[in-house]
Design a protein around this motif. Structure first.
Motif, PDB file in Angstrom:
ATOM      1  N   ASP A   1     -88.884  -8.540 -52.744  1.00 46.81           N
ATOM      2  CA  ASP A   1     -88.482  -8.481 -54.063  1.00 46.81           C
ATOM      3  C   ASP A   1     -89.226  -8.188 -55.463  1.00 46.81           C
ATOM      4  OD1 ASP A   1     -86.404  -8.633 -56.448  1.00 46.81           O
ATOM      5  OD2 ASP A   1     -85.053 -10.340 -54.937  1.00 46.81           O
ATOM      6  N   ASP A   2     -89.466  -7.342 -56.094  1.00 45.81           N
ATOM      7  CA  ASP A   2     -90.297  -6.582 -56.201  1.00 45.81           C
ATOM      8  C   ASP A   2     -89.480  -7.491 -57.824  1.00 45.81           C
ATOM      9  OD1 ASP A   2     -91.958  -5.355 -55.460  1.00 45.81           O
ATOM     10  OD2 ASP A   2     -91.779  -3.371 -56.235  1.00 45.81           O
ATOM     11  N   ARG A   3     -88.454  -7.671 -58.443  1.00 45.20           N
ATOM     12  CA  ARG A   3     -88.199  -8.797 -59.626  1.00 45.20           C
ATOM     13  C   ARG A   3     -88.798 -10.027 -59.672  1.00 45.20           C
ATOM     14  NH1 ARG A   3     -82.484 -10.667 -58.815  1.00 45.20           N
ATOM     15  NH2 ARG A   3     -83.217 -10.240 -56.288  1.00 45.20           N
ATOM     16  N   PHE A   4     -89.194 -10.437 -58.867  1.00 38.41           N
ATOM     17  CA  PHE A   4     -89.768 -11.604 -58.946  1.00 38.41           C
ATOM     18  C   PHE A   4     -91.846 -11.080 -58.327  1.00 38.41           C
ATOM     19  CE2 PHE A   4     -86.277 -12.799 -56.661  1.00 38.41           C
ATOM     20  CZ  PHE A   4     -85.714 -14.092 -57.663  1.00 38.41           C
ATOM     21  N   PHE A   5     -91.939 -10.187 -58.097  1.00 42.01           N
ATOM     22  CA  PHE A   5     -93.624 -10.010 -58.552  1.00 42.01           C
ATOM     23  C   PHE A   5     -93.679  -9.732 -59.896  1.00 42.01           C
ATOM     24  CE2 PHE A   5     -96.896  -7.422 -59.303  1.00 42.01           C
ATOM     25  CZ  PHE A   5     -97.786  -8.321 -58.843  1.00 42.01           C
ATOM     26  N   HIS A   6     -92.659  -8.864 -60.383  1.00 42.14           N
ATOM     27  CA  HIS A   6     -92.388  -8.766 -61.984  1.00 42.14           C
ATOM     28  C   HIS A   6     -92.621  -9.689 -63.086  1.00 42.14           C
ATOM     29  CE1 HIS A   6     -93.152  -4.177 -60.398  1.00 42.14           C
ATOM     30  NE2 HIS A   6     -91.881  -4.686 -60.279  1.00 42.14           N
ATOM     31  N   LEU A   7     -91.312 -10.842 -62.263  1.00 38.30           N
ATOM     32  CA  LEU A   7     -91.499 -11.197 -63.850  1.00 38.30           C
ATOM     33  C   LEU A   7     -92.287 -12.801 -63.408  1.00 38.30           C
ATOM     34  CD1 LEU A   7     -87.369 -12.106 -63.298  1.00 38.30           C
ATOM     35  CD2 LEU A   7     -88.351 -12.025 -64.887  1.00 38.30           C
ATOM     36  N   ALA A   8     -93.199 -13.551 -61.997  1.00 36.34           N
ATOM     37  CA  ALA A   8     -93.534 -14.330 -61.901  1.00 36.34           C
ATOM     38  C   ALA A   8     -94.377 -14.137 -60.658  1.00 36.34           C
ATOM     39  CB  ALA A   8     -92.698 -15.615 -61.054  1.00 36.34           C
ATOM     40  N   LYS A   9     -95.392 -12.897 -60.029  1.00 40.07           N
ATOM     41  CA  LYS A   9     -96.302 -12.534 -59.563  1.00 40.07           C
ATOM     42  C   LYS A   9     -96.180 -13.220 -57.940  1.00 40.07           C
ATOM     43  CE  LYS A   9     -97.671  -9.737 -62.664  1.00 40.07           C
ATOM     44  NZ  LYS A   9     -96.578  -9.563 -63.089  1.00 40.07           N
ATOM     45  N   LEU A  10     -94.499 -12.839 -57.686  1.00 38.06           N
ATOM     46  CA  LEU A  10     -94.806 -13.978 -56.458  1.00 38.06           C
ATOM     47  C   LEU A  10     -95.384 -13.061 -55.610  1.00 38.06           C
ATOM     48  CD1 LEU A  10     -91.144 -15.790 -56.495  1.00 38.06           C
ATOM     49  CD2 LEU A  10     -93.451 -16.802 -56.296  1.00 38.06           C
ATOM     50  N   PRO A  11     -95.310 -13.519 -54.035  1.00 32.63           N
ATOM     51  CA  PRO A  11     -95.703 -12.108 -53.335  1.00 32.63           C
ATOM     52  C   PRO A  11     -94.980 -11.429 -52.267  1.00 32.63           C
ATOM     53  CG  PRO A  11     -96.390 -14.617 -51.682  1.00 32.63           C
ATOM     54  CD  PRO A  11     -95.963 -14.551 -53.958  1.00 32.63           C
ATOM     55  N   CYS A  12     -93.705 -12.050 -52.711  1.00 29.72           N
ATOM     56  CA  CYS A  12     -92.642 -11.426 -52.069  1.00 29.72           C
ATOM     57  C   CYS A  12     -91.308 -12.364 -52.409  1.00 29.72           C
ATOM     58  CB  CYS A  12     -92.459 -11.750 -50.516  1.00 29.72           C
ATOM     59  SG  CYS A  12     -92.792 -13.191 -49.854  1.00 29.72           S
ATOM     60  N   ALA A  13     -90.292 -11.866 -51.743  1.00 25.22           N
ATOM     61  CA  ALA A  13     -88.685 -11.964 -52.465  1.00 25.22           C
ATOM     62  C   ALA A  13     -89.004 -13.634 -51.949  1.00 25.22           C
ATOM     63  CB  ALA A  13     -87.829 -11.657 -51.166  1.00 25.22           C
ATOM     64  N   PRO A  14     -88.982 -14.414 -52.646  1.00 23.58           N
ATOM     65  CA  PRO A  14     -88.793 -15.776 -51.851  1.00 23.58           C
ATOM     66  C   PRO A  14     -87.570 -16.500 -51.063  1.00 23.58           C
ATOM     67  CG  PRO A  14     -88.033 -15.542 -54.452  1.00 23.58           C
ATOM     68  CD  PRO A  14     -88.110 -14.173 -54.099  1.00 23.58           C
ATOM     69  N   GLU A  15     -86.993 -15.642 -50.231  1.00 27.82           N
ATOM     70  CA  GLU A  15     -86.059 -16.181 -48.878  1.00 27.82           C
ATOM     71  C   GLU A  15     -87.561 -15.844 -48.413  1.00 27.82           C
ATOM     72  OE1 GLU A  15     -83.983 -12.190 -49.689  1.00 27.82           O
ATOM     73  OE2 GLU A  15     -83.265 -12.762 -48.051  1.00 27.82           O
ATOM     74  N   HIS A  16     -88.637 -15.361 -48.426  1.00 26.68           N
ATOM     75  CA  HIS A  16     -89.374 -15.542 -47.243  1.00 26.68           C
ATOM     76  C   HIS A  16     -90.855 -15.935 -47.343  1.00 26.68           C
ATOM     77  CE1 HIS A  16     -86.926 -12.137 -46.269  1.00 26.68           C
ATOM     78  NE2 HIS A  16     -87.244 -11.048 -47.318  1.00 26.68           N
ATOM     79  N   LEU A  17     -90.838 -16.856 -48.097  1.00 30.54           N
ATOM     80  CA  LEU A  17     -91.720 -17.752 -48.782  1.00 30.54           C
ATOM     81  C   LEU A  17     -91.875 -18.518 -47.087  1.00 30.54           C
ATOM     82  CD1 LEU A  17     -92.244 -18.129 -52.376  1.00 30.54           C
ATOM     83  CD2 LEU A  17     -93.767 -16.810 -50.660  1.00 30.54           C
ATOM     84  N   PRO A  18     -90.909 -19.485 -46.976  1.00 35.65           N
ATOM     85  CA  PRO A  18     -91.576 -20.061 -45.670  1.00 35.65           C
ATOM     86  C   PRO A  18     -91.520 -19.619 -44.130  1.00 35.65           C
ATOM     87  CG  PRO A  18     -88.643 -21.051 -46.783  1.00 35.65           C
ATOM     88  CD  PRO A  18     -89.738 -19.159 -47.366  1.00 35.65           C
ATOM     89  N   LEU A  19     -90.803 -18.391 -43.620  1.00 40.39           N
ATOM     90  CA  LEU A  19     -91.435 -17.483 -43.224  1.00 40.39           C
ATOM     91  C   LEU A  19     -92.431 -17.662 -43.147  1.00 40.39           C
ATOM     92  CD1 LEU A  19     -90.685 -16.274 -40.136  1.00 40.39           C
ATOM     93  CD2 LEU A  19     -90.294 -14.145 -41.877  1.00 40.39           C
TER      94      LEU A  19
END
Lengths: 85, 615
Positions: B222-240
């Motif tokens: 979810d590139d919004r979260f990469f651009h905003l906070a450099k998250l590696p993927c959409a937060p909903e997939h972080l648990p997986l």
């Protein structure tokens, strides 16, 4: 609008695991312990899930800025859902 | 009011064990918000003293923000009964943390390093690059990661989990993305292949590319979260994502599950064998539901073929239950696939304890699959060590329901153990040939054997030390040198270390022999010589001796010397040196003997049927 505020408080209580959270439209992020930039994202994600809306990159950024409060968040969600103001 | 042991345990599991309850509630499909809630409960429980069976230390080095990922990693490891202390390096400093010997990474001294890299951490070549330029870029990229592994391993001796790189969801070369050498997709594919090929035993490649494909490439990021906070993927997939990495750590720590315990009625077939009879149960082609059960059986069979133990735990008459395996034409699983078969009317918790006992494995090695929610619940309460996944109503969803948990993740470290089934099958085939060929030389020639002999390097070290630690029969001196001892020999000028890997036309036998020798005066003295018995009488000893003689001559030495130190188990090699043409030079009362071989100008290599290759 007040139902929306109630639902929003519900989401925040869930995100922070704090049953005592009760914010008004004039509250800001500073009024909540632990509302940092990471928590901000967690709130956005939880709100998107709860209200079935999607915030743009610019909106997520904007909501963190000075002068924004819970009222601005409620208005934004309402406009996205097409609620009558 | 009567209280039997079962009731009391049930009460405890339900009422007094919030730790077990939290563990059971953590699964790879939990949402981001639920995972955060579980983390808060975990923090509280830890404040109350909650502990896991095992501890470990993990450093997370990320090309993107890893804060949330690291927390979820801790959560999923806790679910696997592991307490992890986690050091999170500052974002984007993978290379610096590893290369700088004074970085916090080294003072933290982790047991694992997780390199949470992603496609944004490698630069793709220009779409106009030539084939040679792309090949060079793939090699340079793989070499850079390889040298990061080497540096960290040399300094820490730790295990490394390295993400491979996820292909982007867009394809600028369209359907030719993987065909054209300069497409980003083809480049990433090339890098991933090289990482797989180069990864030594102590590096696990975490298949991030497969994970993103399973989620769906557009959904993953979810590139919004990469651009905003450099998250590696959409937060909903972080648990997986965290669960996927945790399952590799669990495997490396030897805590993966080993045995799949299966219910029968409505789990392996539709219907109840006791009521519906052999002709009435639903299994097999021609019926959609019957095919779904076949698919689940095929999945279980495939697991069994790669070493997962299968057991049956069913409420049935034993004879009725077995008859389906023996007589129903559409069954995929047959009795020989089932290592422990328990069908009776006792409660399943007791039967599962019995299965663990008979197979001589821990309760925490078991996974119990049953369509009946009441049975699942009773096993969860009475035997909380057993993993009991939720099973959906539709048998078409069974495979996914079990697979999602990655209970049986193998450790890369046992890759060799893992080929065991193949090796045994291949051995049986070799024996067959031996009986059809009467001349031993003809037989050995027909095996088309190739031996790679070389100094023990990082890649061979683990396996060599393992062999040194466990070889008893073909072991001349039974000296149990440690990894550190070998390391010292490698650094010394007077020592020679050799491993032998043997390949023949039936397959790879792996690393099967180790020899350690030291220069002493005018001789090369063989301190350690051992070999796996599965390659006995194939000429490996002759081949290795020739190699060692050449090594001694290259050092300008005149003799190769060795000794036999008898133990209760190594009588097999009592005449080893005599058979190789050595002359006895001494002996003592306890049966120890010393030997020497002249490798001067008159020395000639011993004939054998193995082609020697340099590794």
């Amino acid at each position: 609008m007040s139902q929306l505020l109630a639902d929003l408080n519900d989401v925040l209580r869930d995100v922070f695991g704090d049953p005592d959270i009760a914010l008004t439209e004039t509250s800001t992020a500073e009024d909540v312990d632990g509302w940092d930039s990471l928590a901000h994202l967690n709130i956005i994600i939880a709100l998107e899930g709860r209200f079935k809306v999607r915030f743009s990159t610019a909106e997520i950024s904007m909501l963190k800025e000075e002068g924004q409060n819970i009222g601005s968040l409620v208005k934004l969600i309402a406009s996205k859902r097409g609620d009558l103001a | 009011m009567g209280h039997d042991g079962g009731d009391v345990r049930a009460l405890n599991a339900e009422g007094d064990d919030p730790v077990a309850a939290l563990r059971a509630s953590i699964n790879p499909s939990i949402s981001f918000t639920v995972a955060n809630g579980a983390l808060r409960r975990l923090t509280k429980l830890r404040q109350g003293g909650a502990k896991s069976a095992t501890r470990t230390r993990i450093a997370v080095l990320g090309g993107s923000t890893t804060t949330q990922l690291a927390k979820f990693l801790d959560l999923f490891l806790f679910a696997g009964n592991i307490d992890a202390e986690i050091y999170e390096a500052p974002y984007g400093l993978i290379r610096q943390e590893v290369l700088d010997p004074t970085s916090e990474l080294y003072s933290f001294a982790p047991q694992f390093i997780f390199i949470a890299s992603g496609r944004r951490d490698i630069g793709a070549p220009s779409p106009a690059a030539s084939q040679e330029e792309v090949a060079a870029a793939i090699d340079a990229t793989a070499s850079e990661w390889e040298s990061i592994w080497q540096t960290a391993y040399e300094r820490l001796g730790c295990q490394i989990i390295q993400n491979n790189f996820e292909a982007p969801p867009w394809r600028t070369f369209g359907h030719l993305e993987l065909n054209h050498h300069a497409a980003e997709g083809a480049f990433i594919d090339g890098v991933n292949r090289e990482l797989r090929r180069r990864a030594p035993r102590w590096v696990s490649i975490h298949d991030l590319d497969a994970l993103t494909a399973a989620v769906g490439r557009w959904n993953w990021g979810d590139d919004r979260f990469f651009h905003l906070a450099k998250l590696p993927c959409a937060p909903e997939h972080l648990p997986l994502y965290a669960h996927s990495v945790a399952s590799l750590v669990v495997a490396r720590l030897g805590r993966s599950r080993k045995c799949l315990v299966l219910d029968l009625d409505n789990t392996l077939w539709g219907g109840v064998i006791g009521d519906d009879g052999l002709a009435g149960i639903v299994i097999g082609q021609g019926d959609a539901v019957g095919e779904a059960y076949v698919a689940f059986q095929k999945y279980a069979k495939a697991l069994a073929e790669r070493g997962v133990i299968l057991a049956v735990c069913s409420k049935n008459e034993d004879a009725n239950a077995r008859e389906v395996f023996e007589k129903h034409p559409d069954m995929v699983l047959r009795l020989p696939d089932i290592s422990c078969f328990v069908a009776n009317w006792e409660d399943k918790a007791a039967n599962i304890r019995r299965i663990a006992q008979e197979l001589n494995i821990g309760l925490d090695s078991l996974v119990f699959v049953d369509d009946n929610p009441a049975e699942r619940e009773i096993v969860r309460r009475l035997v909380p060590e057993v993993a009991v996944p939720e099973i959906p109503l539709d048998p078409a969803d069974y495979v996914r329901a079990v697979e999602a948990h990655r209970y049986f993740e193998p450790a890369a470290i046992s890759a060799e153990d893992f080929q065991r089934t193949d090796m045994y099958r291949a051995n049986a085939e070799r024996r067959q040939i031996a009986s059809s060929v009467t001349d031993i030389h003809e037989f050995l020639r027909s095996l088309e054997m190739r031996a790679a002999i070389g100094p023990i390097g990082d890649v061979e070290l683990d396996r060599s030390v393992q062999l040194i630690g466990k070889s008893n029969q073909f072991n001349l001196t039974t000296r149990r040198h440690s990894a550190a001892d070998i390391q010292r020999m490698l650094e010394s000028k007077t020592w020679e270390t050799r491993f032998v890997k043997l390949v023949d036309k039936f397959g790879d036998n792996g690393l099967i022999s180790v020899l350690l020798a030291e220069e002493r005066g005018d001789a090369l003295f063989i301190d350690t010589w051992l070999m796996s018995c599965r390659v006995l009488k194939r000429g490996v000893e002759q081949c290795l001796l020739n190699h060692v003689a050449e090594t001694a001559r290259a050092r300008g030495l005149k003799r190769v010397t060795g000794e036999y130190l008898p133990t209760a188990k190594n009588v097999l090699v009592k005449d080893h040196y005599a058979n190789l043409g050595f002359t006895q030079t001494g002996g003592s009362d306890d049966g120890a003997t010393t030997w020497e071989l002249d490798v001067g100008a008159d020395w000639r290599p011993i004939p054998h049927h193995i082609t020697e290759e340099t590794p």
